[in-house]
Design an enzyme around this catalytic site. Structure first.
Site, short mmCIF file in Angstrom:
data_model
loop_
_atom_site.label_atom_id
_atom_site.label_comp_id
_atom_site.label_asym_id
_atom_site.label_seq_id
_atom_site.Cartn_x
_atom_site.Cartn_y
_atom_site.Cartn_z
N ASP A 132 0.86 -1.19 0.00
CA ASP A 132 0.00 0.00 0.00
C ASP A 132 0.90 1.24 0.00
O ASP A 132 1.89 1.28 0.72
CB ASP A 132 -0.90 -0.02 1.26
CG ASP A 132 -2.09 0.92 1.14
OD1 ASP A 132 -1.87 2.13 0.90
OD2 ASP A 132 -3.24 0.46 1.29
N THR A 164 -4.56 6.85 0.54
CA THR A 164 -5.77 7.06 1.36
C THR A 164 -5.84 6.07 2.52
O THR A 164 -6.67 6.22 3.41
CB THR A 164 -7.05 6.90 0.50
OG1 THR A 164 -6.97 5.64 -0.19
CG2 THR A 164 -7.21 8.01 -0.51
N ALA A 201 -5.86 -1.95 -4.25
CA ALA A 201 -5.26 -0.61 -4.37
C ALA A 201 -5.91 0.11 -5.54
O ALA A 201 -6.02 -0.45 -6.63
CB ALA A 201 -3.76 -0.74 -4.61
N ALA A 202 -6.33 1.32 -5.32
CA ALA A 202 -6.94 2.08 -6.42
C ALA A 202 -7.08 3.55 -6.08
O ALA A 202 -7.09 3.94 -4.91
CB ALA A 202 -8.32 1.51 -6.76
N ILE A 251 -9.73 5.93 -5.74
CA ILE A 251 -11.10 5.49 -5.47
C ILE A 251 -12.19 6.55 -5.63
O ILE A 251 -13.37 6.22 -5.58
CB ILE A 251 -11.23 4.95 -4.02
CG1 ILE A 251 -10.73 5.99 -3.03
CG2 ILE A 251 -10.53 3.62 -3.87
CD1 ILE A 251 -11.36 5.86 -1.67
N SER A 275 -16.25 -2.33 -9.42
CA SER A 275 -17.27 -1.46 -8.84
C SER A 275 -18.55 -1.47 -9.66
O SER A 275 -18.51 -1.61 -10.89
CB SER A 275 -16.70 -0.04 -8.81
OG SER A 275 -17.72 0.89 -8.57
N TYR A 278 -13.16 6.94 -13.41
CA TYR A 278 -13.02 5.85 -12.44
C TYR A 278 -13.73 4.60 -12.95
O TYR A 278 -13.16 3.50 -12.96
CB TYR A 278 -13.62 6.30 -11.10
CG TYR A 278 -13.78 5.19 -10.09
CD1 TYR A 278 -12.69 4.74 -9.34
CD2 TYR A 278 -15.02 4.58 -9.87
CE1 TYR A 278 -12.83 3.70 -8.41
CE2 TYR A 278 -15.16 3.56 -8.94
CZ TYR A 278 -14.08 3.13 -8.21
OH TYR A 278 -14.22 2.11 -7.30
N LYS A 311 -12.14 0.85 -14.11
CA LYS A 311 -12.51 -0.46 -13.54
C LYS A 311 -12.89 -1.43 -14.66
O LYS A 311 -12.57 -2.62 -14.59
CB LYS A 311 -13.65 -0.30 -12.53
CG LYS A 311 -13.23 0.38 -11.23
CD LYS A 311 -12.26 -0.48 -10.43
CE LYS A 311 -11.87 0.14 -9.11
NZ LYS A 311 -10.88 -0.63 -8.36
N ARG A 323 -29.03 3.93 -3.50
CA ARG A 323 -27.80 3.14 -3.63
C ARG A 323 -28.04 1.77 -3.01
O ARG A 323 -28.87 1.60 -2.12
CB ARG A 323 -26.67 3.79 -2.83
CG ARG A 323 -26.31 5.19 -3.26
CD ARG A 323 -25.28 5.12 -4.37
NE ARG A 323 -25.00 6.44 -4.91
CZ ARG A 323 -25.74 7.06 -5.82
NH1 ARG A 323 -26.82 6.49 -6.30
NH2 ARG A 323 -25.41 8.25 -6.27
N1 LIG Z 1 -15.75 1.39 -0.70
C1 LIG Z 1 -16.62 1.14 -1.68
O1 LIG Z 1 -17.82 1.38 -1.54
C2 LIG Z 1 -16.14 0.54 -2.99
C3 LIG Z 1 -17.10 0.32 -3.99
C4 LIG Z 1 -16.68 -0.22 -5.19
C5 LIG Z 1 -15.36 -0.56 -5.39
N2 LIG Z 1 -14.45 -0.33 -4.41
C6 LIG Z 1 -13.05 -0.70 -4.66
O2 LIG Z 1 -12.55 -1.42 -3.56
C7 LIG Z 1 -11.16 -1.16 -3.39
C8 LIG Z 1 -10.86 -0.71 -1.97
O3 LIG Z 1 -11.59 0.48 -1.71
P1 LIG Z 1 -11.69 1.12 -0.25
O4 LIG Z 1 -13.06 1.63 -0.09
O5 LIG Z 1 -11.13 0.19 0.75
O6 LIG Z 1 -10.77 2.40 -0.41
P2 LIG Z 1 -9.49 2.85 0.44
O7 LIG Z 1 -9.08 4.19 -0.09
O8 LIG Z 1 -9.75 2.75 1.88
O9 LIG Z 1 -8.43 1.75 0.01
C9 LIG Z 1 -7.62 1.87 -1.16
C10 LIG Z 1 -6.20 1.61 -0.72
O10 LIG Z 1 -5.34 1.61 -1.86
C11 LIG Z 1 -4.16 2.35 -1.55
N3 LIG Z 1 -3.63 2.81 -2.83
C12 LIG Z 1 -4.17 3.72 -3.68
N4 LIG Z 1 -3.41 3.82 -4.78
C13 LIG Z 1 -2.38 2.96 -4.62
C14 LIG Z 1 -1.26 2.61 -5.42
N5 LIG Z 1 -1.06 3.16 -6.62
N6 LIG Z 1 -0.40 1.69 -4.95
C15 LIG Z 1 -0.58 1.11 -3.74
N7 LIG Z 1 -1.62 1.41 -2.93
C16 LIG Z 1 -2.51 2.32 -3.38
C17 LIG Z 1 -4.61 3.44 -0.62
O11 LIG Z 1 -3.59 3.99 0.17
C18 LIG Z 1 -5.67 2.70 0.21
O12 LIG Z 1 -5.09 2.10 1.35
C19 LIG Z 1 -10.81 -0.12 -4.45
O13 LIG Z 1 -10.28 -0.79 -5.57
C20 LIG Z 1 -12.13 0.50 -4.79
O14 LIG Z 1 -12.15 1.03 -6.11
C21 LIG Z 1 -14.81 0.22 -3.21
#
Ligand SMILES: NC(=O)c1ccc[n+]([C@@H]2O[C@H](COP(=O)([O-])OP(=O)(O)OC[C@H]3O[C@@H](n4cnc5c(N)ncnc54)[C@H](O)[C@@H]3O)[C@@H](O)[C@H]2O)c1
Length: 318
Positions: free
Chosen positions: A31, A35, A75-76, A78, A118, A143, A147, A211
């Protein structure tokens, strides 16, 4: 198993890490802390290896993935509104990052990759309908498009390199561990925080946009099911939602009731802002395939889940 979690210091990744550690798997988190937070790993620091690194760094991935069995790729970049403002940066993290993760998994001859996609890939849907995995995709933001490309890379790697992959399309995930600081834009954390602090909640649009909210523990279960059923689910895509749609105004009412706050006049006592770019009007999952093929069955109702989230928030930030 020996498992890598990219984005494992984030909300969902850290919840998966916690469960895997509990089940005695060997866990390594990669990570960049963009974020994510180390405090999300509190209690498992000694049992999960943490590598501060970026999924856009292929040599780091190749080195760290060697000898591991599977990757949960979370990781993304987001934020939907931020992706509209910074489309190139979003593509760099989400498309290049996913390419490199898959290539590192192939190089390490892993058993599989689970990709966090997503429901944003679907765009808007007609009110009252449920969206199944086979519906046409209609991204409303960079975004969402990133995906879709990530999903297609997964399927390509399965097809031409025999690397097992499963795509999980999360709907709106919420629950303990979800960031409510830093002006985080997600509905449940934002509204809960404002109401706990006695401030006016912010509503984008009318608040009647709906949602499909899914509780974090159900999402963790889906990931475990995906990794343990790779033989039958490889190459497939699954909706991970609750199968119900809840409006933002209803969420506000549930939080208010839980906090024993008096009923509020939505028009007068909320700050109303314009609907945000990239926001869909109605989202609800059809779970037929994920129930049948993955064995996914969400168990936490929205009222129960919000209650647990509020209890957690009061504990960490009274
Ligand atoms: N939370 C939701 O409702 C939701 C919905 C649909 C999809 N997602 C997907 O689920 C995944 C996790 O989301 P989340 O809600 O836990 O978000 P989050 O921001 O808490 O977690 C994302 C993590 O990825 C890390 N990160 C970002 N870019 C990076 C990179 N280039 N290299 C290494 N680390 C990196 C961030 O530091 C963070 O810890 C993501 O892929 C997001 O797109 C989340």
């Amino acid at each position: 198993m020996k498992i890598i979690i990219t984005g494992g210091a984030g909300f969902i990744g850290s919840a998966i890490a916690r469960e895997l550690v509990k089940r005695k798997h060997s866990v390594k988190i990669i990570d960049n802390l963009a974020t994510g937070r180390l405090e999300n790993l509190k209690g498992i620091e000694k049992r999960a290896v943490f590598i501060k690194g970026d999924v856009r760094d292929f040599s780091l991935l190749k080195r760290e993935c060697s000898g591991f069995d599977a990757i949960f790729h979370h990781a993304a970049f987001i934020s939907v509104p931020q992706s509209v403002a910074k489309p190139l940066l979003c593509a760099d993290h989400n498309i290049n990052g996913t390419r490199f993760v898959l290539e590192a998994a192939r190089y390490a001859q892993m058993q599989g990759v689970v990709f966090a996609s997503s429901c944003a890939v679907y765009g808007s849907q007609a009110r009252g309908t449920k969206t199944g995995e086979r519906r046409s995709l209609s991204p409303l933001s960079p975004y969402a498009l990133s995906k879709i490309v990530g999903e297609q890379y997964c399927q390509l790697y399965t097809k031409i390199y025999n690397l097992p992959t499963v795509v999980l399309r999360y709907f709106n995930v919420y629950g303990p561990g979800q960031n409510f600081r830093d002006g985080y834009q997600s509905a449940i954390p934002g509204l809960t925080r404002k109401l706990i602090k006695g401030e006016k909640p912010v509503i984008y649009g009318t608040g009647e946009q709906a949602r499909d909210f899914i509780y974090i523990e159900d999402v963790v279960s889906a990931n475990l099911q995906a990794i343990s059923s790779l033989k039958t689910t490889s190459g497939k895509t699954f909706n991970i939602g609750s199968g119900t749609a809840t409006t933002i105004n209803r969420i506000l009412a549930i939080i208010r009731k839980n906090l024993s706050l008096r009923e509020i006049d939505f028009q007068k006592e909320c700050i109303h802002k314009e609907k945000r770019d990239g926001d869909a009007d109605y989202i609800r999952a059809n779970l037929s395939e994920s129930k049948t093929l993955l064995g996914f069955k969400p168990t936490t109702s929205i009222t129960e889940g919000i209650g647990k989230y509020i209890d957690w928030m009061k504990r960490v930030a009274p």
